[in-house]
Design a protein around this motif. Structure first.
Motif, PDB file in Angstrom:
ATOM      1  N   UNK A 111      15.480 -16.259 -13.477  1.00  0.00           N
ATOM      2  CA  UNK A 111      14.964 -15.159 -14.291  1.00  0.00           C
ATOM      3  C   UNK A 111      14.684 -15.624 -15.724  1.00  0.00           C
ATOM      4  N   UNK A 112      15.570 -16.446 -16.266  1.00  0.00           N
ATOM      5  CA  UNK A 112      15.399 -16.966 -17.627  1.00  0.00           C
ATOM      6  C   UNK A 112      14.116 -17.789 -17.731  1.00  0.00           C
ATOM      7  N   UNK A 113      13.895 -18.670 -16.750  1.00  0.00           N
ATOM      8  CA  UNK A 113      12.692 -19.503 -16.775  1.00  0.00           C
ATOM      9  C   UNK A 113      11.422 -18.663 -16.591  1.00  0.00           C
ATOM     10  N   UNK A 114      11.508 -17.645 -15.736  1.00  0.00           N
ATOM     11  CA  UNK A 114      10.343 -16.778 -15.544  1.00  0.00           C
ATOM     12  C   UNK A 114       9.962 -16.062 -16.837  1.00  0.00           C
ATOM     13  N   UNK A 115      10.975 -15.634 -17.612  1.00  0.00           N
ATOM     14  CA  UNK A 115      10.700 -14.979 -18.901  1.00  0.00           C
ATOM     15  C   UNK A 115      10.026 -15.943 -19.867  1.00  0.00           C
ATOM     16  N   UNK A 116      10.335 -17.220 -19.759  1.00  0.00           N
ATOM     17  CA  UNK A 116       9.768 -18.219 -20.668  1.00  0.00           C
ATOM     18  C   UNK A 116       8.291 -18.479 -20.421  1.00  0.00           C
ATOM     19  N   UNK A 117       7.808 -18.138 -19.226  1.00  0.00           N
ATOM     20  CA  UNK A 117       6.437 -18.503 -18.861  1.00  0.00           C
ATOM     21  C   UNK A 117       5.390 -17.870 -19.772  1.00  0.00           C
ATOM     22  N   UNK A 118       5.662 -16.683 -20.305  1.00  0.00           N
ATOM     23  CA  UNK A 118       4.690 -16.037 -21.200  1.00  0.00           C
ATOM     24  C   UNK A 118       4.517 -16.818 -22.494  1.00  0.00           C
ATOM     25  N   UNK A 119       5.562 -17.539 -22.910  1.00  0.00           N
ATOM     26  CA  UNK A 119       5.476 -18.367 -24.120  1.00  0.00           C
ATOM     27  C   UNK A 119       4.959 -19.770 -23.805  1.00  0.00           C
ATOM     28  N   UNK A 120       5.430 -20.330 -22.685  1.00  0.00           N
ATOM     29  CA  UNK A 120       5.003 -21.679 -22.305  1.00  0.00           C
ATOM     30  C   UNK A 120       3.534 -21.690 -21.889  1.00  0.00           C
ATOM     31  N   UNK A 121       3.123 -20.663 -21.173  1.00  0.00           N
ATOM     32  CA  UNK A 121       1.753 -20.483 -20.710  1.00  0.00           C
ATOM     33  C   UNK A 121       1.178 -21.742 -20.053  1.00  0.00           C
ATOM     34  N   UNK A 122       1.785 -22.175 -18.944  1.00  0.00           N
ATOM     35  CA  UNK A 122       1.245 -23.340 -18.226  1.00  0.00           C
ATOM     36  C   UNK A 122      -0.047 -22.977 -17.525  1.00  0.00           C
ATOM     37  N   UNK A 123      -0.779 -23.973 -17.102  1.00  0.00           N
ATOM     38  CA  UNK A 123      -2.006 -23.687 -16.356  1.00  0.00           C
ATOM     39  C   UNK A 123      -1.745 -23.454 -14.878  1.00  0.00           C
ATOM     40  N   UNK A 124      -0.566 -23.851 -14.418  1.00  0.00           N
ATOM     41  CA  UNK A 124      -0.228 -23.633 -13.021  1.00  0.00           C
ATOM     42  C   UNK A 124       1.276 -23.685 -12.819  1.00  0.00           C
ATOM     43  N   UNK A 125       1.734 -23.052 -11.747  1.00  0.00           N
ATOM     44  CA  UNK A 125       3.165 -23.028 -11.415  1.00  0.00           C
ATOM     45  C   UNK A 125       3.336 -23.371  -9.943  1.00  0.00           C
ATOM     46  N   UNK A 126       4.317 -24.215  -9.648  1.00  0.00           N
ATOM     47  CA  UNK A 126       4.650 -24.557  -8.268  1.00  0.00           C
ATOM     48  C   UNK A 126       6.112 -24.195  -8.021  1.00  0.00           C
ATOM     49  N   UNK A 127       6.354 -23.424  -6.990  1.00  0.00           N
ATOM     50  CA  UNK A 127       7.709 -23.135  -6.520  1.00  0.00           C
ATOM     51  C   UNK A 127       7.996 -24.086  -5.363  1.00  0.00           C
ATOM     52  N   UNK A 128       9.038 -24.914  -5.470  1.00  0.00           N
ATOM     53  CA  UNK A 128       9.340 -25.850  -4.383  1.00  0.00           C
ATOM     54  C   UNK A 128      10.199 -25.210  -3.295  1.00  0.00           C
ATOM     55  N   UNK A 129      10.518 -23.927  -3.447  1.00  0.00           N
ATOM     56  CA  UNK A 129      11.218 -23.170  -2.412  1.00  0.00           C
ATOM     57  C   UNK A 129      10.832 -21.707  -2.588  1.00  0.00           C
ATOM     58  N   UNK A 130      11.303 -20.854  -1.721  1.00  0.00           N
ATOM     59  CA  UNK A 130      10.978 -19.440  -1.853  1.00  0.00           C
ATOM     60  C   UNK A 130      11.618 -18.860  -3.109  1.00  0.00           C
ATOM     61  N   UNK A 131      10.913 -18.009  -3.845  1.00  0.00           N
ATOM     62  CA  UNK A 131      11.519 -17.346  -5.003  1.00  0.00           C
ATOM     63  C   UNK A 131      12.711 -16.497  -4.572  1.00  0.00           C
ATOM     64  N   UNK A 132      13.614 -16.251  -5.502  1.00  0.00           N
ATOM     65  CA  UNK A 132      14.719 -15.341  -5.218  1.00  0.00           C
ATOM     66  C   UNK A 132      14.129 -13.984  -4.818  1.00  0.00           C
ATOM     67  N   UNK A 133      14.690 -13.310  -3.809  1.00  0.00           N
ATOM     68  CA  UNK A 133      14.137 -12.023  -3.360  1.00  0.00           C
ATOM     69  C   UNK A 133      13.943 -11.017  -4.496  1.00  0.00           C
ATOM     70  N   UNK A 134      14.813 -11.061  -5.505  1.00  0.00           N
ATOM     71  CA  UNK A 134      14.697 -10.123  -6.624  1.00  0.00           C
ATOM     72  C   UNK A 134      13.435 -10.350  -7.452  1.00  0.00           C
ATOM     73  N   UNK A 135      12.877 -11.561  -7.368  1.00  0.00           N
ATOM     74  CA  UNK A 135      11.723 -11.895  -8.206  1.00  0.00           C
ATOM     75  C   UNK A 135      10.449 -12.118  -7.402  1.00  0.00           C
ATOM     76  N   UNK A 136      10.509 -11.844  -6.096  1.00  0.00           N
ATOM     77  CA  UNK A 136       9.350 -12.087  -5.238  1.00  0.00           C
ATOM     78  C   UNK A 136       8.116 -11.326  -5.725  1.00  0.00           C
TER      79      UNK A 136
END
Length: 373
Positions: A111-136
């Protein structure tokens, strides 16, 4: 007298648009849609005025455009190391940097890393496993705004680009190999079977169903590690230790089996060491099969029978999809809209080595037949 340097305000006046529109168009903010006519008008005005974006901003934007974020549950497992190598090999070839978010399978970290994405603003994201069900749902929404790939396990439906793995097929392949060798009573050792790690159960389901198909319901012992282990920070030897400990418990409980299947190769190695410590020969007394075909499995001394499902290639494919989507988005100003959804799946393959052989009882009967000839 020197000509006055043009500003974004000058460009906006000439193009008949707002200064904010000029900034977004010239900085290529592809998540905001403009008509082709507006884009051409802004670019023409900028060209006529010889307007140049401030160099500092360009440098910042270039860095931002070259970053791919990878969500990874652990950095201690050879499986995930293989995935990351595949991802980084393609990223490096294309000039992209890779930033790894090690979630340690903790929901709060993810959850902490997901919140950071709006500031980091990468061009792409890769999940190497399924997201936690709470964040799907959050991840699915994010995928609408930015190229995002999940290296996942096969589900009935998906709205996100994915590299899929049907773990029931993997489990069936493992079971079929043991059945063909005459094994009728076997054990399957696995990390915790939690809701988050449901893909582990899928592999076991496939394994058990293959035995049930042969009329051997109840002949598979499922031995899973305690759920608390998934809440601990993984060590380099976590999976190996689980395989060793679970096998020791099977022996102490006096369970009957002629083969052990490990959820992954590292657990299989732990099982082999536990068996050898108990003076049980592999594969003469007990066969062992793993899954993932990591580097160590092919070392001559190890020579582990395993399932190859092309882990490194999955990493390469995931990064390739991200870059394809980025390139597609870069054509938005040409009137094109991305509509593709990628779904890639490899057929797993059995790799037979020296840790599996005919079941002991079957070997005896085969020897008798040979003597009677």
């Amino acid at each position: 007298m020197a000509r006055k340097k043009a500003t974004s305000s000058d460009v906006a006046k000439r193009a008949g648009v707002s200064q904010a529109t000029v900034s977004m168009v010239l900085n290529k903010k592809y998540n905001v849609s403009f008509s082709r006519e507006t884009v051409e008008r802004v670019e023409k005005a900028a060209s006529e005025l010889d307007y140049q974006l401030p160099s500092r901003k360009n440098r910042k934007e270039n860095k931002k455009e070259k970053l791919i974020v990878v969500f990874c549950p652990t950095l201690t497992s050879p499986y995930y190391v293989l995935l990351l190598q595949g991802i980084e090999s393609v990223a490096n070839e294309q000039g992209y940097g890779v930033f790894i978010c090690n979630t340690q399978r903790a929901a709060e970290l993810e959850e902490k890393y997901l919140r950071m994405m709006s500031d980091v603003r990468p061009q792409g994201i890769i999940y190497t496993c399924n997201p936690h069900p709470d964040f799907q749902k959050q991840v699915e929404e994010m995928a609408k705004e930015i190229p995002l790939v999940i290296i996942s396990n096969k589900e009935k439906t998906t709205t996100v680009d994915a590299i899929n793995q049907d773990n029931t097929v993997v489990g069936r392949l493992m079971a079929r190999h043991l059945l063909d060798l005459g094994h009728r009573d076997v054990a399957f050792i696995t990390p915790p079977l939690t809701k988050r790690q449901w893909q582990r159960s899928k592999r076991i389901d496939g394994f058990v169903k293959e035995f049930e198909k042969e009329g051997l319901k109840g002949h598979v012992i499922i031995k899973a590690a305690d759920e608390s282990i998934d809440r601990q920070i993984p060590r380099m030897d976590s999976e190996y230790s689980m395989g060793y400990q679970l096998t020791m418990e099977l022996l102490e409980e006096g369970k009957t089996f002629t083969a052990i299947a490990g959820q992954n190769d590292m657990m299989a190695f732990g099982a082999i060491d536990a068996l050898q410590e108990a003076r049980i020969h592999v594969p003469r007394d007990v066969s062992v099969i793993g899954c993932d075909n990591i580097f160590y499995s092919g070392i001559r001394r190890m020579s582990l029978t395993t399932i190859e499902h092309f882990v490194a290639l999955k990493g390469r494919d995931a990064c390739d999809i991200i870059i394809r989507k980025i390139d597609t988005n870069n054509k938005l100003f040409m009137g094109l809209q991305p509509t593709s959804l990628y779904n890639i799946e490899y057929a797993p393959r059995l790799i037979v080595r020296r840790t599996t052989s005919y079941a002991k009882t079957q070997r005896i009967s085969r020897n008798k037949k040979e003597k009677n000839k």
